[in-house]
Design a protein around this motif. Structure first.
Motif, PDB file in Angstrom:
ATOM      1  N   GLN A 112       5.759   7.319 -65.996  1.00 15.39           N
ATOM      2  CA  GLN A 112       4.766   7.857 -65.369  1.00 15.39           C
ATOM      3  C   GLN A 112       5.106   8.375 -64.333  1.00 15.39           C
ATOM      4  O   GLN A 112       5.721   8.469 -64.078  1.00 15.39           O
ATOM      5  N   MET A 164       2.854  15.724 -69.997  1.00 11.33           N
ATOM      6  CA  MET A 164       1.965  14.436 -68.668  1.00 11.33           C
ATOM      7  C   MET A 164       1.250  15.392 -67.909  1.00 11.33           C
ATOM      8  O   MET A 164       0.510  15.102 -67.298  1.00 11.33           O
ATOM      9  N   LEU A 171      -1.847  17.048 -68.693  1.00 15.15           N
ATOM     10  CA  LEU A 171      -2.683  15.771 -68.932  1.00 15.15           C
ATOM     11  C   LEU A 171      -3.265  15.573 -67.062  1.00 15.15           C
ATOM     12  O   LEU A 171      -4.493  15.259 -67.289  1.00 15.15           O
ATOM     13  N   LEU A 172      -2.393  15.064 -66.770  1.00 16.67           N
ATOM     14  CA  LEU A 172      -2.745  14.858 -65.297  1.00 16.67           C
ATOM     15  C   LEU A 172      -3.575  15.762 -64.495  1.00 16.67           C
ATOM     16  O   LEU A 172      -4.738  15.278 -63.784  1.00 16.67           O
ATOM     17  N   VAL A 196      -5.392   5.060 -62.903  1.00 14.69           N
ATOM     18  CA  VAL A 196      -4.522   5.194 -63.739  1.00 14.69           C
ATOM     19  C   VAL A 196      -4.977   5.750 -64.922  1.00 14.69           C
ATOM     20  O   VAL A 196      -5.894   4.468 -65.869  1.00 14.69           O
ATOM     21  N   GLN A 197      -4.775   6.562 -65.562  1.00 17.04           N
ATOM     22  CA  GLN A 197      -5.010   6.959 -67.196  1.00 17.04           C
ATOM     23  C   GLN A 197      -4.062   6.934 -67.991  1.00 17.04           C
ATOM     24  O   GLN A 197      -2.933   6.650 -67.972  1.00 17.04           O
ATOM     25  N   VAL A 198      -3.867   6.298 -68.935  1.00 18.68           N
ATOM     26  CA  VAL A 198      -3.050   5.617 -70.252  1.00 18.68           C
ATOM     27  C   VAL A 198      -3.316   6.670 -71.272  1.00 18.68           C
ATOM     28  O   VAL A 198      -4.650   7.067 -71.324  1.00 18.68           O
ATOM     29  N   VAL A 199      -2.051   7.563 -71.581  1.00 19.53           N
ATOM     30  CA  VAL A 199      -2.240   8.893 -72.224  1.00 19.53           C
ATOM     31  C   VAL A 199      -1.685   8.579 -73.793  1.00 19.53           C
ATOM     32  O   VAL A 199      -1.090   7.572 -73.531  1.00 19.53           O
ATOM     33  N   ALA A 202      -6.655  15.367 -66.187  1.00 21.41           N
ATOM     34  CA  ALA A 202      -7.648  14.255 -65.603  1.00 21.41           C
ATOM     35  C   ALA A 202      -8.251  14.239 -63.932  1.00 21.41           C
ATOM     36  O   ALA A 202      -9.474  13.502 -63.602  1.00 21.41           O
ATOM     37  N   VAL A 247      -0.807   9.176 -64.968  1.00 23.61           N
ATOM     38  CA  VAL A 247      -1.132   8.843 -66.230  1.00 23.61           C
ATOM     39  C   VAL A 247       0.387   8.062 -66.349  1.00 23.61           C
ATOM     40  O   VAL A 247       1.337   8.141 -66.441  1.00 23.61           O
TER      41      VAL A 247
END
Length: 229
Positions: free
Chosen positions: A155, A116, A119-120, A190-193, A123, A128
């Motif tokens: 989160q 995570m 990914l954060l 905020v992105q959903v992964v 992005a 995320v």
């Protein structure tokens, strides 16, 4: 990376008592959750937020389990939002990122937070949140059956952004369903992964039975230590 584990739930639908201390295949649910949080290279500090009535029992559990990255145990507040705010205040100053992971989600796989964080950073967002496709829309409702947002899960956020969002919420008297909603209220994205569908939230006896079955299956396949995936 700092981790805040809200573990102050009363567990009424599980028969009463502290939900985080409910036994899952002979071991407290909180132990699975914290151990999975510690099993990430980026995790340097874990703060557990307990129900005020179970601080002593929770402290004994954490000591008996030998969970090395737990830096603080604090009492929760009257709401989840207040409990997470207490956990944030108790984190050491060093971590620049914060994960909020509910104690009632004990089946998160080790390494999830490391992924995570990657990914954060890729992005370049404030946070995320993992999500999985579901057949039905799952929403949290209050006593009057009014929707108060989607179900919570782990989160991950930039710490200074999350802390600023909490200060704004305190100033404005705002209550949000979860930390992602607070971040969005503060004007950030905020992105959903992709998430893990087996990382269910244990709320009812049926959820507990499913979690025990999943753990038994993983233990039988030899996946993970001490029943952790």
């Amino acid at each position: 990376m700092g981790v805040v584990v809200p573990a102050a739930g009363a567990g009424r639908r599980l028969g009463g008592g502290a939900k985080a201390l409910v036994r899952l295949n002979g071991r407290a649910m909180l132990a699975y959750t914290v151990e999975a949080m510690e099993a990430n290279h980026c995790t340097t500090a874990v703060v557990v937020v307990s129900h005020p009535d179970t601080l002593e029992a929770t402290a004994k559990l954490l000591a008996d389990e030998g969970l090395a990255k737990v830096t603080a145990l604090v009492a929760g507040g009257p709401t989840r939002q207040a409990s997470v705010a207490a956990g944030l205040r108790a984190l050491p100053p060093e971590p620049g990122y914060v994960v909020v992971h509910d104690a009632a989600r004990p089946l998160v796989a080790p390494g999830t937070i490391d992924r995570m964080l990657e990914l954060l950073l890729e992005a370049g967002l404030a946070g995320v949140v993992p999500g999985v496709p579901v057949i039905d829309t799952i929403r949290r409702v209050d006593a009057a059956q009014r929707s108060t947002g989607i179900v919570d899960r782990e989160q991950l956020f930039v710490r200074e952004v999350l802390e600023a969002a909490y200060r704004l919420a305190l100033r404005d008297g705002a209550e949000a369903a979860d930390e992602a909603a607070l971040i969005e209220l503060a004007g950030h994205s905020v992105q959903v992964v992709p998430g893990d569908p087996e990382n269910l939230k244990v709320t009812t006896p049926l959820d507990l039975a499913i979690a025990e079955t999943l753990l038994a299956r993983r233990r039988g396949s030899g996946a993970g230590a001490r029943g952790i995936p």
